[in-house]
Motif scaffolding. Structure first.
Motif, PDB file in Angstrom:
ATOM      1  N   VAL A 188      52.889  33.930  38.201  1.00  0.00           N
ATOM      2  CA  VAL A 188      51.928  35.007  38.429  1.00  0.00           C
ATOM      3  C   VAL A 188      52.183  36.153  37.454  1.00  0.00           C
ATOM      4  N   LYS A 189      53.444  36.469  37.236  1.00  0.00           N
ATOM      5  CA  LYS A 189      53.767  37.522  36.273  1.00  0.00           C
ATOM      6  C   LYS A 189      53.241  37.149  34.885  1.00  0.00           C
ATOM      7  N   LEU A 190      53.419  35.889  34.579  1.00  0.00           N
ATOM      8  CA  LEU A 190      52.965  35.410  33.289  1.00  0.00           C
ATOM      9  C   LEU A 190      51.443  35.498  33.190  1.00  0.00           C
ATOM     10  N   ALA A 191      50.759  35.164  34.289  1.00  0.00           N
ATOM     11  CA  ALA A 191      49.299  35.203  34.282  1.00  0.00           C
ATOM     12  C   ALA A 191      48.819  36.627  34.030  1.00  0.00           C
ATOM     13  N   VAL A 192      49.545  37.608  34.553  1.00  0.00           N
ATOM     14  CA  VAL A 192      49.167  38.999  34.307  1.00  0.00           C
ATOM     15  C   VAL A 192      49.298  39.309  32.816  1.00  0.00           C
ATOM     16  N   GLY A 193      50.334  38.783  32.202  1.00  0.00           N
ATOM     17  CA  GLY A 193      50.482  38.937  30.754  1.00  0.00           C
ATOM     18  C   GLY A 193      49.274  38.385  30.014  1.00  0.00           C
ATOM     19  N   HIS A 194      48.777  37.248  30.487  1.00  0.00           N
ATOM     20  CA  HIS A 194      47.610  36.649  29.831  1.00  0.00           C
ATOM     21  C   HIS A 194      46.362  37.498  30.049  1.00  0.00           C
ATOM     22  N   VAL A 195      46.250  38.112  31.223  1.00  0.00           N
ATOM     23  CA  VAL A 195      45.116  39.001  31.478  1.00  0.00           C
ATOM     24  C   VAL A 195      45.170  40.174  30.504  1.00  0.00           C
ATOM     25  N   LEU A 196      46.366  40.722  30.324  1.00  0.00           N
ATOM     26  CA  LEU A 196      46.509  41.858  29.412  1.00  0.00           C
ATOM     27  C   LEU A 196      46.144  41.465  27.984  1.00  0.00           C
ATOM     28  N   ASP A 197      46.442  40.241  27.640  1.00  0.00           N
ATOM     29  CA  ASP A 197      46.121  39.773  26.301  1.00  0.00           C
ATOM     30  C   ASP A 197      44.608  39.776  26.071  1.00  0.00           C
ATOM     31  N   LEU A 198      43.837  39.532  27.142  1.00  0.00           N
ATOM     32  CA  LEU A 198      42.389  39.414  26.991  1.00  0.00           C
ATOM     33  C   LEU A 198      41.661  40.743  27.184  1.00  0.00           C
ATOM     34  N   ARG A 199      42.313  41.629  27.905  1.00  0.00           N
ATOM     35  CA  ARG A 199      41.634  42.801  28.454  1.00  0.00           C
ATOM     36  C   ARG A 199      40.682  43.493  27.480  1.00  0.00           C
ATOM     37  N   ASP A 200      41.112  43.764  26.300  1.00  0.00           N
ATOM     38  CA  ASP A 200      40.291  44.566  25.408  1.00  0.00           C
ATOM     39  C   ASP A 200      39.409  43.745  24.482  1.00  0.00           C
ATOM     40  N   ARG A 201      39.380  42.456  24.728  1.00  0.00           N
ATOM     41  CA  ARG A 201      38.651  41.622  23.774  1.00  0.00           C
ATOM     42  C   ARG A 201      37.441  40.932  24.384  1.00  0.00           C
ATOM     43  N   VAL A 202      37.190  41.135  25.673  1.00  0.00           N
ATOM     44  CA  VAL A 202      36.121  40.367  26.327  1.00  0.00           C
ATOM     45  C   VAL A 202      35.213  41.262  27.155  1.00  0.00           C
ATOM     46  N   ASP A 203      34.029  40.710  27.493  1.00  0.00           N
ATOM     47  CA  ASP A 203      33.076  41.449  28.322  1.00  0.00           C
ATOM     48  C   ASP A 203      33.329  41.236  29.809  1.00  0.00           C
ATOM     49  N   TYR A 204      33.803  40.048  30.136  1.00  0.00           N
ATOM     50  CA  TYR A 204      34.135  39.743  31.527  1.00  0.00           C
ATOM     51  C   TYR A 204      35.475  39.037  31.567  1.00  0.00           C
ATOM     52  N   LEU A 205      36.138  39.186  32.704  1.00  0.00           N
ATOM     53  CA  LEU A 205      37.348  38.394  32.916  1.00  0.00           C
ATOM     54  C   LEU A 205      37.054  37.393  34.018  1.00  0.00           C
ATOM     55  N   PHE A 206      37.402  36.164  33.795  1.00  0.00           N
ATOM     56  CA  PHE A 206      37.153  35.129  34.792  1.00  0.00           C
ATOM     57  C   PHE A 206      38.430  34.887  35.588  1.00  0.00           C
ATOM     58  N   LEU A 207      38.480  35.442  36.793  1.00  0.00           N
ATOM     59  CA  LEU A 207      39.661  35.267  37.646  1.00  0.00           C
ATOM     60  C   LEU A 207      39.209  34.787  39.019  1.00  0.00           C
ATOM     61  N   PRO A 208      38.794  33.548  39.127  1.00  0.00           N
ATOM     62  CA  PRO A 208      38.270  33.072  40.399  1.00  0.00           C
ATOM     63  C   PRO A 208      39.292  33.242  41.519  1.00  0.00           C
ATOM     64  N   ARG A 209      38.783  33.572  42.692  1.00  0.00           N
ATOM     65  CA  ARG A 209      39.694  33.704  43.835  1.00  0.00           C
ATOM     66  C   ARG A 209      39.786  32.327  44.486  1.00  0.00           C
ATOM     67  N   ILE A 210      40.817  31.618  44.166  1.00  0.00           N
ATOM     68  CA  ILE A 210      40.906  30.232  44.604  1.00  0.00           C
ATOM     69  C   ILE A 210      41.642  30.174  45.938  1.00  0.00           C
ATOM     70  N   VAL A 211      40.912  29.758  46.942  1.00  0.00           N
ATOM     71  CA  VAL A 211      41.464  29.747  48.290  1.00  0.00           C
ATOM     72  C   VAL A 211      41.925  28.343  48.655  1.00  0.00           C
ATOM     73  N   SER A 212      41.051  27.400  48.366  1.00  0.00           N
ATOM     74  CA  SER A 212      41.350  26.038  48.755  1.00  0.00           C
ATOM     75  C   SER A 212      40.639  25.107  47.805  1.00  0.00           C
ATOM     76  N   THR A 213      41.325  24.049  47.398  1.00  0.00           N
ATOM     77  CA  THR A 213      40.701  23.114  46.468  1.00  0.00           C
ATOM     78  C   THR A 213      40.462  21.764  47.124  1.00  0.00           C
ATOM     79  N   ALA A 214      40.740  21.675  48.409  1.00  0.00           N
ATOM     80  CA  ALA A 214      40.484  20.419  49.114  1.00  0.00           C
ATOM     81  C   ALA A 214      40.314  20.727  50.595  1.00  0.00           C
ATOM     82  N   ARG A 215      39.594  19.846  51.255  1.00  0.00           N
ATOM     83  CA  ARG A 215      39.297  20.105  52.653  1.00  0.00           C
ATOM     84  C   ARG A 215      40.566  20.151  53.494  1.00  0.00           C
TER      85      ARG A 215
END
Ligand code: SF4
Ligand code: SF4
Lengths: 324, 324
Positions: free
Chosen positions: A57-84
């Motif tokens: 998760v810490k690493l993912a935040v680093g990746h968000v920071l890498d994108l922050r100033d270069r994009v119009d939207y950030l795609f961070l889906p709120r993933i709750v469940s991937t299977a029934r």
């Protein structure tokens, strides 16, 4: 100029990237993936997160920071469940909010819910919501969704036929002198060259063929995981344990490496389950490694080396015994 | 006379061994590394040369331990091997059929399980002081005892004191408490040994099947109290081999013999003890990984580099470090 959506190269990107990228492309939206993990990127992530967060998760935040100033939207889906009737680790659920509250000057975030827990839920709902950010034409969204699904299916099939994701496929020698090593760990750890310290490449360079949970069809992994005394409802860890069961019982797999990430709750028990249940009396060598933000490479290399020596040694013994 | 050299460079001690062609030890040297691996290796080589008969030829060199790469480039080693493998090889040569190796050094401890002459499992502890020799060193110096006096005294104990040994810090306060309550020194020392053994078993020994023959090696094996404590806890005989504190180096020498089998050695001669080696490091700014690159120079010429993730620096010397 077309709209640009940023996707962090982290967490479930490693499962879903073909689908996400295809979906946006079909909608005429450009995607930008954050750069590969580097020391600098990880440091930024470490500085901006609370101590309790796990390494990925810490690493993912680093990746968000890498994108922050270069994009119009950030795609961070709120993933709750991937299977029934299963959940995934709650950290995925909280991730978009955590980002929002710890990082300033963010572009708008696309954080629609991805939740397949309930009966009748479908991933189409999620993609519909996402699509609505960019078009009002439902037909266009449906077409993009279908294409994206096909892309994911194809990707999964490719993986099963031994194309490890992206760069890993091309790396290392294909000549495996017959040693197969299963690597069990979160995809966002084992496929990230930086935090896994190039483990897959190292193994391949030293002549081993690497197998992961992604080499197995979903159905196999699930079936194996049913052998657990109690159902695990964390999807990813269930996958890991299921794959471990499978590889432990396979004769052509000579060793298993379990990779846990530091600060991960679920990993602490999948490690135990793998050792206790999946092993199931087998005496196959298993190596447990934990990656954290300051693991020295040297310690890991020593363990990997010793592990491979042991696997080769045992194999030679077995060969010798077979020819007697 | 031909000899094979084994050099084990660890964080605490550096050991050299010379074996004859039949594998018997001709001379062994045990030294403190004191954070200066280059000087210690050079000093060791000088001492070794002096103690071997004039005209002795070195037919092969093997290095091991955390400084194995450094020692390897300095001497032109024929084989550079991790310490698990070398310890296992040495022990199984000294005690044929060994099934369990307990190894406790100054800063680390490990357990190696062998079955049918092959390593089948291992674990290492490099973080927790309570499981290593430094724990005993500390407590002995608190009691104003040299570590040599420790073992014989501990053996005089009748009723070992129960000491909480989970953590070095707690153990210390518990021990002070027991001392004030008036327990005698031998009973406290024996209690300390038992605490260290418990710790070891809970840490690296966790869920390992310990079968005889059991070999106990590493610097701490000098302490007869520890051998006694292991025997009591495991209820099997524990063998301390004659060269217990140089087993890594011995294994490296044995591997050197195997790998040079009728080939010329890469040994650069004892004169490297007088070469002007120096190690330095720099942070590469080629990309955000900011790798800390280690550089070894000889007479101002760079002879080896490692620590770069992309191979930019090590490949430049065409000495890529691989796991083997
Ligand atoms: S499963 Fe573990 S590593 Fe993954 S997000 Fe949750 S806590 Fe972190
Ligand atoms: S050595 Fe390579 S990976 Fe490391 S900082 Fe330099 S360029 Fe980047």
């Amino acid at each position: 100029m077309s709209i640009k959506v940023g996707i962090p190269r982290a967490l479930l990107y490693y499962y879903y990237h073909p689908q996400w990228v295809t979906f946006f492309r079909r909608l005429g939206v450009e995607t930008l993936i954050s750069q590969k993990t580097t020391r600098g990127l990880l440091d930024k992530g470490l500085k901006s997160t609370v101590d309790e967060a796990c390494l990925p998760v810490k690493l993912a935040v680093g990746h968000v920071l890498d994108l922050r100033d270069r994009v119009d939207y950030l795609f961070l889906p709120r993933i709750v469940s991937t299977a029934r009737k299963e959940y995934i680790c709650p950290k995925f659920l909280g991730f978009p909010d955590m980002v929002r509250h710890t990082i300033n000057n963010l572009p708008p975030i696309i954080d629609c819910n991805f939740n397949l827990y309930h009966k009748g839920s479908s991933s189409a709902d999620f993609y519909f919501q996402v699509g609505k950010f960019f078009t009002r034409n439902p037909a266009k969204i449906i077409m993009a969704y279908n294409a994206s699904k096909a892309a994911l299916d194809k990707h999964n099939l490719d993986m099963q036929s031994d194309c490890l994701p992206q760069e890993h496929a091309a790396e290392g020698s294909a000549d495996s002198n017959g040693i197969n090593i299963a690597v069990i760990g979160h995809p966002y750890v084992i496929y990230d060259n930086y935090i896994s310290m190039n483990m897959i490449k190292r193994l391949r360079d030293s002549g081993a063929r690497v197998l992961t949970a992604d080499h197995l069809p979903e159905s196999v992994v699930r079936e194996e995981a049913y052998r657990l005394p109690k159902k695990l409802f964390w999807t990813i860890n269930q996958r890991m344990v299921g794959a471990a069961y499978h590889y432990f019982s396979r004769e052509d797999v000579h060793g298993i490496i379990h990779v846990a990430s530091f600060g991960c709750g679920p990993d602490s028990f999948t490690g135990e389950l793998t050792e206790r249940c999946a092993r199931n009396g087998s005496n196959k060598p298993m190596l447990s490694l934990t990656v954290d933000e300051h693991t020295g490479e040297a310690g890991m290399v020593t363990r990997l080396e010793a592990f491979l020596d042991m696997v080769r040694w045992r194999r030679n013994m077995a060969d010798a015994a077979a020819t007697l | 006379m031909y000899v094979y050299l084994g050099i084990d460079v660890g964080s605490v001690s550096t050991n050299l061994v010379a074996t004859g062609e039949d594998g018997t030890i001709k001379h062994s040297i045990y030294m403190r590394t004191s954070g200066k691996p280059i000087e210690v290796v050079q000093k060791g080589l000088k001492l070794m040369q002096k103690s071997l008969p004039i005209g002795t030829k070195v037919a092969g060199v093997g290095t091991t331990g955390s400084g194995r790469h450094l020692a390897g480039v300095m001497t032109g080693a024929d084989v550079i091997k991790n310490e698990i493998t070398t310890h296992a090889i040495a022990a199984s040569n000294v005690v044929p059929g060994v099934q369990t190796i307990l190894e406790i050094g100054g800063q680390d401890s490990k357990i190696i399980i062998l079955r049918n002459g092959v390593v089948s499992d291992f674990a290492m502890n490099t973080v927790c002081a309570a499981g290593t020799g430094s724990f005993l060193d500390q407590q002995a110096s608190r009691l104003n005892l040299s570590i040599e006096e420790f073992g014989p005294l501990a053996l005089q104990s009748n009723v070992p004191v129960q000491i909480a040994g989970r953590c070095a810090v707690f153990a210390e306060s518990d021990m002070i408490h027991k001392q004030q309550m008036g327990y005698n020194i031998p009973d406290i020392l024996a209690g300390l040994c038992a605490a260290l053994v418990r710790n070891y078993m809970n840490n690296v020994g966790k869920s390992k099947e310990i079968l005889p023959p059991v070999v106990f090696q590493g610097g701490v094996a000098a302490n007869a109290g520890m051998k006694w404590a292991f025997e009591k806890a495991l209820e099997v005989e524990v063998i301390v081999p004659p060269y217990f504190n140089v087993m890594g180096a011995l294994g490296a020498a044995m591997l050197a013999r195997e790998s040079t089998n009728r080939r010329k050695t890469g040994f650069r001669g004892f004169q490297v003890a007088d070469s002007d080696f120096c190690s330095g490091g720099f942070a590469c700014d080629g990309c955000p990984n900011i790798c800390e690159v280690v550089e070894i120079q000889e007479g101002g010429r760079v002879i080896a580099r490692w620590g770069d993730r992309c191979g930019r620096w090590s490949n430049a010397l065409a000495k890529e470090e691989k796991i083997s």
